[in-house]
Design an enzyme around this catalytic site. Structure first.
Site, PDB file in Angstrom:
ATOM      1  N   LYS A 255     -17.687  -1.659   5.663  1.00  0.00           N
ATOM      2  CA  LYS A 255     -18.112  -2.574   4.603  1.00  0.00           C
ATOM      3  C   LYS A 255     -19.639  -2.607   4.441  1.00  0.00           C
ATOM      4  CE  LYS A 255     -17.034  -7.054   2.643  1.00  0.00           C
ATOM      5  NZ  LYS A 255     -16.344  -8.347   2.805  1.00  0.00           N
TER       6      LYS A 255
ATOM      7  N   MET B  64      24.259   9.557   2.889  1.00  0.00           N
ATOM      8  CA  MET B  64      24.100  10.754   3.711  1.00  0.00           C
ATOM      9  C   MET B  64      24.323  10.424   5.189  1.00  0.00           C
ATOM     10  SD  MET B  64      23.738  13.925   3.241  1.00  0.00           S
ATOM     11  CE  MET B  64      22.720  14.669   1.959  1.00  0.00           C
TER      12      MET B  64
ATOM     13  N   PHE C  64     -11.300  -8.508  13.023  1.00  0.00           N
ATOM     14  CA  PHE C  64     -10.199  -8.857  12.126  1.00  0.00           C
ATOM     15  C   PHE C  64      -9.904  -7.687  11.172  1.00  0.00           C
ATOM     16  CE2 PHE C  64      -8.763 -10.753   8.040  1.00  0.00           C
ATOM     17  CZ  PHE C  64      -7.492 -11.106   8.472  1.00  0.00           C
ATOM     18  N   GLN C  65      -8.654  -7.336  11.064  1.00  0.00           N
ATOM     19  CA  GLN C  65      -8.194  -6.218  10.221  1.00  0.00           C
ATOM     20  C   GLN C  65      -8.896  -4.912  10.565  1.00  0.00           C
ATOM     21  OE1 GLN C  65      -8.083  -7.514   6.046  1.00  0.00           O
ATOM     22  NE2 GLN C  65      -5.978  -8.200   6.400  1.00  0.00           N
TER      23      GLN C  65
ATOM     24  N   GLU D  69       0.808  -1.219   0.000  1.00  0.00           N
ATOM     25  CA  GLU D  69       0.000   0.000   0.000  1.00  0.00           C
ATOM     26  C   GLU D  69       0.841   1.268   0.000  1.00  0.00           C
ATOM     27  OE1 GLU D  69      -0.615  -2.608   1.937  1.00  0.00           O
ATOM     28  OE2 GLU D  69      -2.696  -3.216   1.623  1.00  0.00           O
TER      29      GLU D  69
END
Lengths: 180, 591
Positions: free
Chosen positions: B170, B486, B120-121, B58
């Site tokens: 959802k 760096m 869940f999630q 993502e």
């Protein structure tokens, strides 16, 4: 230069702090208070007092009163940062406008018998605190005023058997006919 | 009850989302499916107006959308699932917030009755993303969805642009409701960004500019964000006034690097002439920049003798780090237009010949000089060669973060806005590769190059697979010095050369890796390899991983050392071991 070798400028500034009372008019929607508080914690600003409640329910408006301490530059930043939040309508610095009234309400529970009980009642009368609950060995006083008056009253109650205090935080409003 | 079955605006929440994307002119979205967004993916499957680019992580979707937005001026759109899908977006959202990039991120959420249940999630998406978005919403009622989506696009793209998140449970995606096209009342009445500058302030600014003896224009990303017209007006202002101009990292390309008044980038790794001009000026016009700490160096010694004019759309940028004399709140392009008009009507080009003579002396110090070699490729040389090789091509550059990023800013000349995509504020390693994907999606026939480092590029390397799947011929030009360059440079300069964990002991073979991904691997080891290898990279119409082996221990100069001011720069020619030690004396510090 005494600062350690760093690519950031590490010297702290020592401008004097000021205390300001800000009135913030917001859309009353889920999460709006979390946004305001998150701004203060995320950017390291102080909250000395915070009061919030819906004030115009038909317009879904809430009024948040914040007392904060910081350098003049930081206070300026706080106002701009609040003002650019999407659900914020207006930010007014009540300290700068100078014509505002600030009040706080406290409920003070004191436990004692005999002389100290009489003394507590006498002081409460002098401070125009009302008795809103009483038992044979306790009082709950309700007191309204500016924060320093309430703090003073609490200090006086301490040796007389102070049990606990609930304070609302400061609410502020401008004098005269105009709204914010 | 009226029968709504024939109402074309009756639809599910998932259909509303796709419909809103179409109504806002969205052609491409970047995303990754998951349980809580399946209804939306089902709608995407059944239409062809919006093309979905499937990433591999993502974070890649977020940076790709950023690259898409920066190179087009349109909002980048991301679709991810709940929980880990949303938390993986936190880095790109923060990156977009810091660099003022318009992103609209739609996240799935567990069904409303499970919110707060540790389902869940599940994660508190609006809570987690509140500090890293311009605004965010959780939509609990399908009939609020159209309004929120339209407002999300409006908030992301107006005022100071930024990322927004719309979290859609959802069950709301499944529910039937009424859609409406965008309308004005969709937006909070409390949100009123100011576009037009105050006329009296603009007059004050013109008076200062007209009387300037040692002026400078300091422009930033706000000019780019304002759109191509703002860059045109900025160029005209430079012509009309004859003033020298420098820019932040974010503002490169607004004024052409080939322009005669160009001083180069300013700040920590900016040119000597840009920083000295800033330090010695008497009038500074800052347009769409925010006096950030990489720009100012030591703030109490920043441009001590100047009157400062600051044009910015965000009032909170004014007086945040540096006190300014004439603040002008408004859109950079809009204010520049008004300012130009007043200047042309009321002022003459000031005579600043003496100032230009002084600047010429600073330029003559040649602060970007480096020692060339016939045996080993110097990173600066590689960028110069890349720049030469891409001349005449329609080129877009993205970068990762570190030395290569600074060298790219110093040595790659940008003549147009929207051609330079880099993570300036947040400094996100791993930004450049997915950002290049997004740019390539928006400009399929252009040459899109990610100037990368060997360490950064491994943070989002998996997106090469996306490039292959969608036939996006991005070129990943890796300046491979086997160090986090760096970090190593700072350890050398600030921490007694104790190179704690800045060396990558087990780098992949990038050419074989390219092969494994199904793209093209190219390697250059000697300076004489470069021309041919670059030609091949540009010619091949497939994704390329270019392993450019460069000098391992080269440092990025010039540099403003620790807590020093603009006039205390360390130049490459003077950066002997002793001079460097003296400049950085004082011991170690955090960051």
């Amino acid at each position: 230069m005494n600062q350690p070798a760093s690519a950031y400028f590490l010297e702290e500034r020592h401008d004097p702090n000021e205390t300001h009372t800000l009135s913030v008019l917001v859309q009353n929607e889920p999460g709006v208070l979390a946004r305001v508080i998150g701004l203060f914690s995320g950017r390291g600003y102080n909250i000395d007092s915070l009061t919030v409640s819906e004030t115009e329910s038909h317009k879904h408006l809430s009024r948040i009163t914040i007392v904060t301490t910081g350098t003049p530059t930081v206070i300026e930043q706080i106002k701009h940062q609040l003002d650019r939040m999407i659900p914020v309508y207006r930010v007014v610095d009540m300290t700068i406008t100078g014509r505002s009234i600030e009040r706080e309400l406290a409920m003070v529970k004191v436990r004692g018998r005999g002389d100290s009980r009489v003394e507590a009642l006498r002081l409460a009368d002098a401070f125009r605190a009302r008795v809103i609950d009483a038992t044979t060995e306790s009082f709950v006083f309700e007191i309204t005023g500016n924060s320093s008056k309430i703090s003073q009253f609490i200090d006086l109650m301490r040796p007389l058997g102070l049990v606990e205090v609930a304070r609302t935080g400061v609410a502020a409003i401008g004098r005269g006919p105009e709204g914010m | 009850m009226t029968d709504k079955s024939n109402d074309p605006n009756q639809m599910t929440g998932a259909a509303m989302i796709v419909r809103a994307l179409i109504d806002h002119g969205v052609q491409h979205i970047f995303g990754y499916p998951g349980g809580a967004v399946l209804p939306i993916y089902d709608e995407i499957f059944q239409q062809s107006d919006v093309e979905h680019i499937l990433v591999r992580h993502e974070q890649g979707a977020g940076h790709a959308a950023e690259g898409y937005a920066r190179s087009t001026g349109k909002p980048g759109v991301v679709l991810v699932t709940s929980g880990p899908g949303a938390t993986n977006m936190v880095t790109p959202l923060t990156d977009a917030l810091m660099d003022s990039i318009p992103l609209v991120c739609i996240t799935g959420q567990v069904p409303t009755h499970l919110i707060g249940n540790d389902a869940f999630q599940e994660c508190d998406t609006v809570g987690i993303t509140r500090p890293c978005t311009k605004h965010n919403w959780l939509v609990r009622d399908v009939n609020d969805l159209a309004k929120v989506l339209h407002e999300a696009f409006y908030v992301a793209t107006t005022g100071r642009p930024g990322p927004v998140v719309v979290d859609v449970p959802k069950d709301v995606q499944f529910a039937l409701g009424t859609y409406h096209p965008p309308r004005k009342s969709d937006v909070h009445v409390s949100y009123t960004p100011r576009v037009k500058g105050d006329a009296a302030q603009i007059r004050k600014a013109v008076a200062l500019l007209a009387a300037a003896k040692r002026p400078v224009i300091y422009s930033g990303g706000g000019v780019i964000n304002s759109g191509p017209e703002a860059s045109k007006l900025l160029r005209e202002l430079v012509d009309v006034t004859g003033f020298p101009i420098t820019s932040t990292l974010m503002g490169l390309g607004a004024y052409p690097a080939t322009g005669k008044n160009w001083l180069g980038m300013l700040g920590m790794h900016g040119t000597y002439e840009a920083n000295m001009t800033m330090h010695g000026c008497d009038v500074m016009l800052c347009v769409g920049a925010r006096f950030d700490d990489r720009i100012t160096g030591r703030t109490d010694a920043f441009s001590p003798g100047s009157k400062k004019i600051h044009i910015d759309i965000d009032p909170s940028s004014i007086n945040k780090n540096i006190h300014v004399d004439v603040p002008i709140i408004g859109d950079a392009g809009n204010v520049l237009g008004d300012l130009l008009q007043v200047f042309k009507a009321e002022a003459k080009k000031p005579d600043i010949k003496a100032w230009w003579q002084e600047i010429a002396k600073w330029r003559a110090r040649n602060s970007l000089a480096y020692k060339k070699s016939n045996d080993v490729i110097l990173p600066q040389y590689a960028i110069q060669k890349l720049f030469e090789a891409t001349r005449g091509h329609d080129t877009y550059i993205t970068t990762e973060v570190g030395q290569h990023q600074m060298w790219a800013a110093q040595f790659f000349g940008f003549d147009e806005p929207h051609r330079w995509m880099t993570s300036g504020g947040l400094g996100t390693m791993g930004y450049g590769l997915p950002a290049a994907l997004g740019v390539q999606v928006a400009h399929p026939d252009s040459l899109v190059i990610d100037i990368a480092g060997d360490a950064s590029v491994q943070m989002t390397m998996q997106e090469m697979s996306t490039a292959v799947q969608f036939e996006l011929p991005i070129k990943i030009f890796i300046l491979n010095n086997q160090y986090m360059g760096m970090v190593r440079q700072w350890q050398q300069l600030l921490h007694g050369n104790r190179l704690s964990h800045s060396y990558s002991e087990a780098l992949p073979d990038f050419v074989k890796l390219a092969d494994a991904f199904g793209c093209v691997g190219i390697q250059a080891i000697k300076p004489s390899d470069l021309d041919g290898a670059l030609k091949e990279m540009i010619k091949v119409k497939r994704p390329v991983l270019f392993d450019c082996r460069v000098a391992a221990l080269e440092n990025c100069f010039p540099m403003i050392p620790s807590g020093k001011a603009h006039n205390e720069m360390l130049l490459p020619a003077e950066a002997t071991d002793e001079a460097t030690a003296a400049a950085f004396a004082g011991g170690k510090a955090l960051v």
